[in-house]
Design a protein around this motif. Structure first.
Motif, short mmCIF file in Angstrom:
data_model
loop_
_atom_site.label_atom_id
_atom_site.label_comp_id
_atom_site.label_asym_id
_atom_site.label_seq_id
_atom_site.Cartn_x
_atom_site.Cartn_y
_atom_site.Cartn_z
N ALA A 76 3.35 12.94 -21.10
CA ALA A 76 3.79 11.63 -20.60
C ALA A 76 3.67 11.58 -19.08
O ALA A 76 3.87 12.58 -18.39
CB ALA A 76 5.23 11.35 -21.02
N VAL A 77 3.35 10.40 -18.59
CA VAL A 77 3.36 10.10 -17.15
C VAL A 77 4.31 8.93 -16.95
O VAL A 77 4.13 7.86 -17.53
CB VAL A 77 1.95 9.73 -16.64
CG1 VAL A 77 2.03 9.15 -15.23
CG2 VAL A 77 1.04 10.95 -16.66
N ALA A 143 -2.74 11.37 -12.10
CA ALA A 143 -1.83 11.50 -13.23
C ALA A 143 -2.42 10.87 -14.49
O ALA A 143 -2.28 11.41 -15.60
CB ALA A 143 -0.48 10.86 -12.89
N MET A 144 -3.07 9.73 -14.34
CA MET A 144 -3.69 9.08 -15.51
C MET A 144 -4.80 9.95 -16.08
O MET A 144 -4.95 10.06 -17.30
CB MET A 144 -4.20 7.69 -15.13
CG MET A 144 -3.11 6.67 -14.85
SD MET A 144 -3.69 4.95 -14.79
CE MET A 144 -4.83 4.99 -13.41
N HIS A 145 -5.60 10.55 -15.21
CA HIS A 145 -6.65 11.45 -15.68
C HIS A 145 -6.05 12.67 -16.38
O HIS A 145 -6.55 13.12 -17.42
CB HIS A 145 -7.54 11.88 -14.51
CG HIS A 145 -8.58 10.88 -14.13
ND1 HIS A 145 -9.84 10.87 -14.67
CD2 HIS A 145 -8.53 9.83 -13.27
CE1 HIS A 145 -10.54 9.87 -14.16
NE2 HIS A 145 -9.77 9.22 -13.30
N VAL A 158 2.20 9.13 -23.54
CA VAL A 158 3.03 8.02 -23.10
C VAL A 158 2.77 7.73 -21.63
O VAL A 158 2.72 8.66 -20.81
CB VAL A 158 4.53 8.31 -23.31
CG1 VAL A 158 5.40 7.21 -22.68
CG2 VAL A 158 4.85 8.44 -24.79
N PHE A 159 2.59 6.45 -21.31
CA PHE A 159 2.44 6.00 -19.93
C PHE A 159 3.52 4.96 -19.67
O PHE A 159 3.62 3.97 -20.38
CB PHE A 159 1.06 5.40 -19.70
CG PHE A 159 0.85 4.85 -18.31
CD1 PHE A 159 0.52 5.69 -17.26
CD2 PHE A 159 0.97 3.49 -18.06
CE1 PHE A 159 0.33 5.19 -15.97
CE2 PHE A 159 0.78 2.97 -16.78
CZ PHE A 159 0.45 3.83 -15.73
N HIS A 160 4.35 5.21 -18.65
CA HIS A 160 5.43 4.28 -18.32
C HIS A 160 5.36 3.94 -16.84
O HIS A 160 5.21 4.83 -16.00
CB HIS A 160 6.79 4.91 -18.65
CG HIS A 160 7.96 4.10 -18.16
ND1 HIS A 160 8.85 4.57 -17.21
CD2 HIS A 160 8.40 2.86 -18.49
CE1 HIS A 160 9.77 3.65 -16.98
NE2 HIS A 160 9.52 2.61 -17.75
N PHE A 161 5.46 2.65 -16.54
CA PHE A 161 5.43 2.20 -15.14
C PHE A 161 6.55 1.20 -14.93
O PHE A 161 6.69 0.24 -15.69
CB PHE A 161 4.09 1.54 -14.81
CG PHE A 161 4.00 1.04 -13.38
CD1 PHE A 161 3.48 1.86 -12.38
CD2 PHE A 161 4.42 -0.24 -13.04
CE1 PHE A 161 3.40 1.41 -11.07
CE2 PHE A 161 4.34 -0.70 -11.73
CZ PHE A 161 3.83 0.14 -10.74
N SER A 162 7.34 1.43 -13.88
CA SER A 162 8.39 0.50 -13.48
C SER A 162 8.22 0.21 -12.00
O SER A 162 8.31 1.12 -11.17
CB SER A 162 9.78 1.09 -13.76
OG SER A 162 10.79 0.18 -13.38
N GLY A 163 7.93 -1.03 -11.67
CA GLY A 163 7.68 -1.40 -10.28
C GLY A 163 7.14 -2.81 -10.20
O GLY A 163 7.57 -3.69 -10.95
#
Length: 365
Positions: A76-77, A143-145, A158-163
């Motif tokens: 996960a990132v 990080a995505m790579h 899992v990819f999570h982004f808060s912003g």
């Protein structure tokens, strides 16, 4: 030591810069080699760099990132950005408070509920001392790579982004609504946002058969930020329905045989179709409702039931309206005594690389 892995060309020097004007306020912007869009530090809007004005990156070999490759089939990132270092739009009322709390809560959910190894969960937040753990544009790209590197059958990613998110006019005909969505790193004013085209190319297309990616994005303009071809949301009749969002240009936005699913939010039209983060709230509404819904529903819950539960939680302002959504234990502890962002008219939606029966397919991480 951080545990990314592989090769990535981040950190290249910015040679041969030129300037252009902001499309909206006419402020002078610096064009950085390799970038396709620039965020204005004056008005906060995003201007796409015309193809004729783009500057290619200098010819360089790949740089070896000083990160260790993760092992295991669960990775996960998690990215949370408060923009405390000046990344907020002017006049927005200050930095965001919720994103770092969102990341901590999501990490607890993944590790305690779904058995993700802690060493396979990368957290990029702008309160880190390790420069490779800051959510800069280069670090997010690395990080995505790292997330999809060497993905194989049975992998759960899992990819999570808060912003903050952004929107920019599309110039290649691959958007149904005529706009590209984007995520704003902490250095967006210096480096520009990360467009949905790049996100799709990086973490969606490499997914091989049997590999699954789940993304949760808590940001404005995030409904289709993975550029997935199918969108599922509540129709006027009150039922969840799929919409075909395949690009008019015919460009392929799917995977290499795996599946990608995005949980995000959209407005009912009262907020200019943008889900704006609440700078005062210390928990994001999308992250909060997703975690609460997962916790209150039994294991093996279907995607349809999970979406409906999220919708109920969001409509009740995050508390569940006395319906048993209060959480206990290590997952719920970070969420207690925090104000949850309450977005009027916001609904959760789901987009996917393929259509499926949301009332039959179980949600599994």
């Amino acid at each position: 030591m951080s545990n990314f892995g592989g090769h990535f060309g981040g950190g290249r020097p910015h040679h041969g810069t030129s300037t252009m004007r902001c499309k909206y306020c006419r402020t002078t912007l610096t064009v950085i080699p390799g970038e396709r869009a620039i965020q204005c530090s004056n008005c906060g809007s995003v201007t796409r760099v015309r193809r004729a004005d783009r500057i290619p990156l200098p010819m360089m070999g790949p740089m070896t990132a000083p990160f260790q490759r993760a092992r295991g089939n669960k990775r996960a990132v998690l990215i949370g950005i408060t923009y405390a270092a000046g990344g907020m739009r002017r006049g927005s009322g200050g930095q965001l408070r919720g994103p770092i709390n969102d990341v901590k809560c999501m990490r607890n959910l993944l590790c305690h509920r779904f058995g993700f190894p802690s060493e396979c969960v990368i957290m990029l937040t702008d309160d880190q001392r390790d420069p490779f753990r800051l959510p800069t544009k280069d670090n997010i790209r690395m990080a995505m790579h790292w997330l999809v590197q060497g993905c194989s059958y049975g992998d759960s990613l899992v990819f999570h982004f808060s912003g903050l998110g952004a929107q920019v006019a599309d110039d290649d005909g691959d958007e149904v609504d005529g706009y590209d969505e984007a995520l704003c790193p902490m250095d967006a004013f210096q480096r520009g946002p990360i467009l949905d085209d790049e996100i799709n190319e990086t973490i969606v297309r490499p997914l091989v058969p049997g590999a699954r990616l789940h993304a949760v994005v808590d940001a404005c303009y995030s409904a289709t930020v993975l550029d997935l071809p199918f969108l599922c949301r509540v129709a006027r009749n009150g039922y969840w329905q799929w919409e075909d969002h395949r690009p008019p240009s015919g460009a392929w936005k799917g995977t290499s045989g795996g599946q990608a699913v995005l949980f995000s939010g959209y407005s009912d039209g009262k907020n200019n179709f943008a889900v704006m983060p609440d700078a005062v709230a210390s928990l994001g509404a999308m992250t909060h409702s997703f975690i609460k819904a997962v916790e209150c529903e039994p294991r093996g819950v279907t995607y349809g039931r999970l979406l409906s539960s999220m919708r109920t939680i969001m409509k009740s302002g995050g508390g569940g309206g006395g319906m048993g959504y209060d959480m206990q234990g290590p997952i719920g502890a970070p969420m207690q005594h925090h104000k949850v962002a309450n977005f009027s008219g916001v609904q959760p939606n789901l987009s996917s690389s393929e259509m499926f029966d949301i009332y039959r397919k179980p949600f599994v991480l």
